[in-house]
Design an enzyme around this catalytic site. Structure first.
Site, PDB file in Angstrom:
ATOM      1  N   TRP A  24       0.823  -1.220   0.000  1.00 46.54           N
ATOM      2  CA  TRP A  24       0.000   0.000   0.000  1.00 46.54           C
ATOM      3  C   TRP A  24       0.853   1.266   0.000  1.00 46.54           C
ATOM      4  O   TRP A  24       0.348   2.346  -0.249  1.00 46.54           O
ATOM      5  CB  TRP A  24      -0.950  -0.001   1.198  1.00 46.54           C
ATOM      6  CG  TRP A  24      -0.325  -0.448   2.478  1.00 46.54           C
ATOM      7  CD1 TRP A  24       0.324   0.312   3.404  1.00 46.54           C
ATOM      8  CD2 TRP A  24      -0.287  -1.784   2.975  1.00 46.54           C
ATOM      9  NE1 TRP A  24       0.761  -0.451   4.443  1.00 46.54           N
ATOM     10  CE2 TRP A  24       0.394  -1.751   4.222  1.00 46.54           C
ATOM     11  CE3 TRP A  24      -0.766  -3.012   2.506  1.00 46.54           C
ATOM     12  CZ2 TRP A  24       0.611  -2.891   4.986  1.00 46.54           C
ATOM     13  CZ3 TRP A  24      -0.551  -4.147   3.266  1.00 46.54           C
ATOM     14  CH2 TRP A  24       0.127  -4.092   4.493  1.00 46.54           C
ATOM     15  N   ARG A  25       2.152   1.124   0.276  1.00 50.80           N
ATOM     16  CA  ARG A  25       3.035   2.291   0.228  1.00 50.80           C
ATOM     17  C   ARG A  25       3.537   2.573  -1.186  1.00 50.80           C
ATOM     18  O   ARG A  25       4.021   3.666  -1.461  1.00 50.80           O
ATOM     19  CB  ARG A  25       4.230   2.085   1.164  1.00 50.80           C
ATOM     20  CG  ARG A  25       3.877   2.205   2.637  1.00 50.80           C
ATOM     21  CD  ARG A  25       5.079   2.003   3.522  1.00 50.80           C
ATOM     22  NE  ARG A  25       4.722   2.188   4.925  1.00 50.80           N
ATOM     23  CZ  ARG A  25       5.470   1.789   5.954  1.00 50.80           C
ATOM     24  NH1 ARG A  25       6.628   1.187   5.717  1.00 50.80           N
ATOM     25  NH2 ARG A  25       5.074   1.987   7.191  1.00 50.80           N
ATOM     26  N   GLU A  37      -5.449   0.605   5.952  1.00 49.98           N
ATOM     27  CA  GLU A  37      -5.592   0.989   7.360  1.00 49.98           C
ATOM     28  C   GLU A  37      -6.734   0.228   8.041  1.00 49.98           C
ATOM     29  O   GLU A  37      -6.611  -0.166   9.202  1.00 49.98           O
ATOM     30  CB  GLU A  37      -5.809   2.499   7.480  1.00 49.98           C
ATOM     31  CG  GLU A  37      -4.589   3.328   7.138  1.00 49.98           C
ATOM     32  CD  GLU A  37      -3.419   3.097   8.075  1.00 49.98           C
ATOM     33  OE1 GLU A  37      -3.605   2.524   9.169  1.00 49.98           O
ATOM     34  OE2 GLU A  37      -2.290   3.484   7.708  1.00 49.98           O
ATOM     35  N   GLN A  42      -6.276  -4.573  14.214  1.00 43.04           N
ATOM     36  CA  GLN A  42      -6.313  -5.881  14.882  1.00 43.04           C
ATOM     37  C   GLN A  42      -5.744  -7.022  14.027  1.00 43.04           C
ATOM     38  O   GLN A  42      -6.056  -8.185  14.269  1.00 43.04           O
ATOM     39  CB  GLN A  42      -7.759  -6.250  15.310  1.00 43.04           C
ATOM     40  CG  GLN A  42      -8.285  -5.351  16.402  1.00 43.04           C
ATOM     41  CD  GLN A  42      -9.468  -4.521  15.964  1.00 43.04           C
ATOM     42  OE1 GLN A  42      -9.822  -4.472  14.794  1.00 43.04           O
ATOM     43  NE2 GLN A  42     -10.079  -3.842  16.916  1.00 43.04           N
ATOM     44  N   LEU A  80      -9.989 -12.179   7.923  1.00 41.34           N
ATOM     45  CA  LEU A  80      -9.532 -10.962   8.582  1.00 41.34           C
ATOM     46  C   LEU A  80     -10.310 -10.677   9.868  1.00 41.34           C
ATOM     47  O   LEU A  80      -9.830  -9.961  10.745  1.00 41.34           O
ATOM     48  CB  LEU A  80      -9.663  -9.760   7.643  1.00 41.34           C
ATOM     49  CG  LEU A  80      -8.599  -9.635   6.556  1.00 41.34           C
ATOM     50  CD1 LEU A  80      -8.993  -8.582   5.534  1.00 41.34           C
ATOM     51  CD2 LEU A  80      -7.247  -9.295   7.157  1.00 41.34           C
ATOM     52  N   GLY A  81     -11.522 -11.229   9.961  1.00 35.73           N
ATOM     53  CA  GLY A  81     -12.325 -11.024  11.160  1.00 35.73           C
ATOM     54  C   GLY A  81     -12.910  -9.623  11.255  1.00 35.73           C
ATOM     55  O   GLY A  81     -12.692  -8.776  10.384  1.00 35.73           O
ATOM     56  N   TYR A 120      -7.964   8.214  14.002  1.00 33.98           N
ATOM     57  CA  TYR A 120      -6.708   7.634  13.518  1.00 33.98           C
ATOM     58  C   TYR A 120      -6.757   7.406  12.011  1.00 33.98           C
ATOM     59  O   TYR A 120      -5.872   7.842  11.273  1.00 33.98           O
ATOM     60  CB  TYR A 120      -6.378   6.312  14.220  1.00 33.98           C
ATOM     61  CG  TYR A 120      -5.307   5.567  13.473  1.00 33.98           C
ATOM     62  CD1 TYR A 120      -3.977   5.971  13.551  1.00 33.98           C
ATOM     63  CD2 TYR A 120      -5.624   4.512  12.610  1.00 33.98           C
ATOM     64  CE1 TYR A 120      -2.989   5.342  12.814  1.00 33.98           C
ATOM     65  CE2 TYR A 120      -4.641   3.887  11.867  1.00 33.98           C
ATOM     66  CZ  TYR A 120      -3.325   4.294  11.974  1.00 33.98           C
ATOM     67  OH  TYR A 120      -2.354   3.683  11.223  1.00 33.98           O
ATOM     68  N   ASP A 138      -2.031   5.609  16.684  1.00 37.06           N
ATOM     69  CA  ASP A 138      -2.518   4.270  17.011  1.00 37.06           C
ATOM     70  C   ASP A 138      -1.756   3.730  18.219  1.00 37.06           C
ATOM     71  O   ASP A 138      -1.028   4.473  18.892  1.00 37.06           O
ATOM     72  CB  ASP A 138      -2.376   3.342  15.795  1.00 37.06           C
ATOM     73  CG  ASP A 138      -0.928   3.013  15.464  1.00 37.06           C
ATOM     74  OD1 ASP A 138      -0.008   3.649  16.045  1.00 37.06           O
ATOM     75  OD2 ASP A 138      -0.696   2.105  14.638  1.00 37.06           O
ATOM     76  N   CYS A 200      16.200  -0.864  21.961  1.00 33.41           N
ATOM     77  CA  CYS A 200      16.621   0.517  22.203  1.00 33.41           C
ATOM     78  C   CYS A 200      17.920   0.882  21.483  1.00 33.41           C
ATOM     79  O   CYS A 200      18.097   2.032  21.072  1.00 33.41           O
ATOM     80  CB  CYS A 200      16.765   0.768  23.702  1.00 33.41           C
ATOM     81  SG  CYS A 200      15.186   0.670  24.595  1.00 33.41           S
ATOM     82  N   CYS A 209      14.937   9.664  24.627  1.00 31.38           N
ATOM     83  CA  CYS A 209      13.891   8.902  25.329  1.00 31.38           C
ATOM     84  C   CYS A 209      14.106   8.913  26.834  1.00 31.38           C
ATOM     85  O   CYS A 209      15.093   8.377  27.345  1.00 31.38           O
ATOM     86  CB  CYS A 209      13.880   7.466  24.805  1.00 31.38           C
ATOM     87  SG  CYS A 209      12.605   6.440  25.557  1.00 31.38           S
TER      88      CYS A 209
END
Length: 351
Positions: A24-25, A37, A42, A80-81, A120, A138, A200, A209
């Protein structure tokens, strides 16, 4: 807020060299961004890829989505539910077709008013597809921001989420709004990860951070635990006649609304009780076989299932609400929720 201003340049620089290649990018049109999106809610990225490709190939435009037959739409979404997601997508597509000629408006507030689109998703479409500087916050972003700022506020609270959105909106760059939103999401997905130690040492924000500086990364984000799910026992039946199995259609409202299912009963039953039930349906059982137990988890309910395969004589008349389909029809036409996956697989491999 000052800490967030400092993350803009390093995270964009990191994103330029670390962004995953995702279908999708490649062409971030409003429709493709929207579909991706909604699918990603989920659902893991790797799982979404083949669904996205298939969906876009068959329904390449908003108008095509608006006109898709319900059964075909459900079949494309099968696995996909959360089927209400795609139902709301079609409602929105119909609205877009009627009011905007089948195009997504380049307006955050108008996008937000569409069925099934929250802040979102509206922010993601507006920023990625149109370059509009609106936040797309998100769970990944909430985790990154909580750790960067060492915030112990409960991210499950709507007021806290709203506060984080306003913070991002204040620093989002106008020139690369979509990339900035995606960089935060990407960082949370592959570096500042949940369910384990964040990476990290790989993070472009490690010097900024506060949670990392104080060694409290694993304490954040703070969120209230979800409510305990209700457990329901169910007995699932694979009723076999020649090379066909029985299906039913679920009610138009409620859990798994309007989808097809294998016949099932609430509660646990012994084999003789099932044979009696099958006879009450007007069917003639030949033999019965116990199937392995299975479990399926919904957002608020768990199904604990037992199963039986019952071979029956070819019925003169199908019981009311039942119909028998062949293996090929089950695979190609009828959308059967993943909840019944353990038992539909038995039928598919039976023949």
């Amino acid at each position: 807020m000052e800490a967030l201003k400092e993350i803009v340049n390093p995270i964009l620089k990191w994103y330029d060299s670390h962004a995953r290649v995702l279908p999708w990018r490649e062409d971030p049109s409003p429709y493709r961004v929207w579909v991706s999106e909604i699918m990603l809610q989920q659902t893991r990225v790797e799982a979404v890829k083949p669904y996205f490709e298939r969906f876009i190939k068959e329904l390449p435009t908003i108008r095509a989505l608006a006109e898709a037959p319900e059964d075909r739409l459900m079949k494309l979404w099968e696995g996909l539910g959360y089927y209400n997601r795609v139902r709301n997508m079609q409602k929105a597509a119909i609205e877009l077709t009627e009011e905007y000629g089948g195009e997504m408006p380049a307006d955050f507030e108008r996008i937000l008013k569409l069925p099934g689109i929250g802040s979102y998703t509206a922010g993601a479409i507006a920023s990625i597809a149109f370059g509009i500087p609106r936040p797309a916050v998100d769970g990944n972003v909430l985790r990154v921001l909580s750790r960067v700022q060492k915030s112990y506020e409960d991210i499950m609270k709507q007021s806290v989420r709203k506060s984080f959105e306003e913070q991002v909106r204040a620093v989002i760059p106008k020139v690369r709004a979509g990339d900035f939103n995606q960089s935060l999401i990407e960082l949370g997905a592959i570096v500042c990860v949940p369910n384990g130690a964040p990476k990290c040492e790989e993070c472009p924000l490690k010097e900024l951070c506060r949670a990392h500086a104080d060694g409290v990364e694993l304490e954040l984000p703070k969120k209230t635990p979800p409510k305990k799910r209700r457990v329901e026992d169910r007995t699932v039946l694979v009723l076999l006649s020649d090379n066909k199995a029985a299906l039913k259609k679920r009610p138009s409202k409620g859990l798994l609304a309007g989808l097809y299912e294998l016949p099932n009963l609430e509660g646990r039953y012994e084999s003789q009780e099932i044979l009696n039930y099958v006879k009450e349906l007007g069917l003639s059982p030949i033999r019965i076989q116990s199937l392995p137990e299975a479990k399926h988890i919904f957002s608020h309910i768990e199904w604990h299932m037992a199963g039986y395969a019952v071979k029956i004589e070819e019925p003169d008349k199908e019981p009311e609400g039942f119909f028998f389909v062949e293996k090929a029809q089950m695979e190609d036409i009828y959308s059967i929720p993943a909840a019944f996956g353990a038992y539909t697989e038995y039928f598919k491999h039976r023949f």
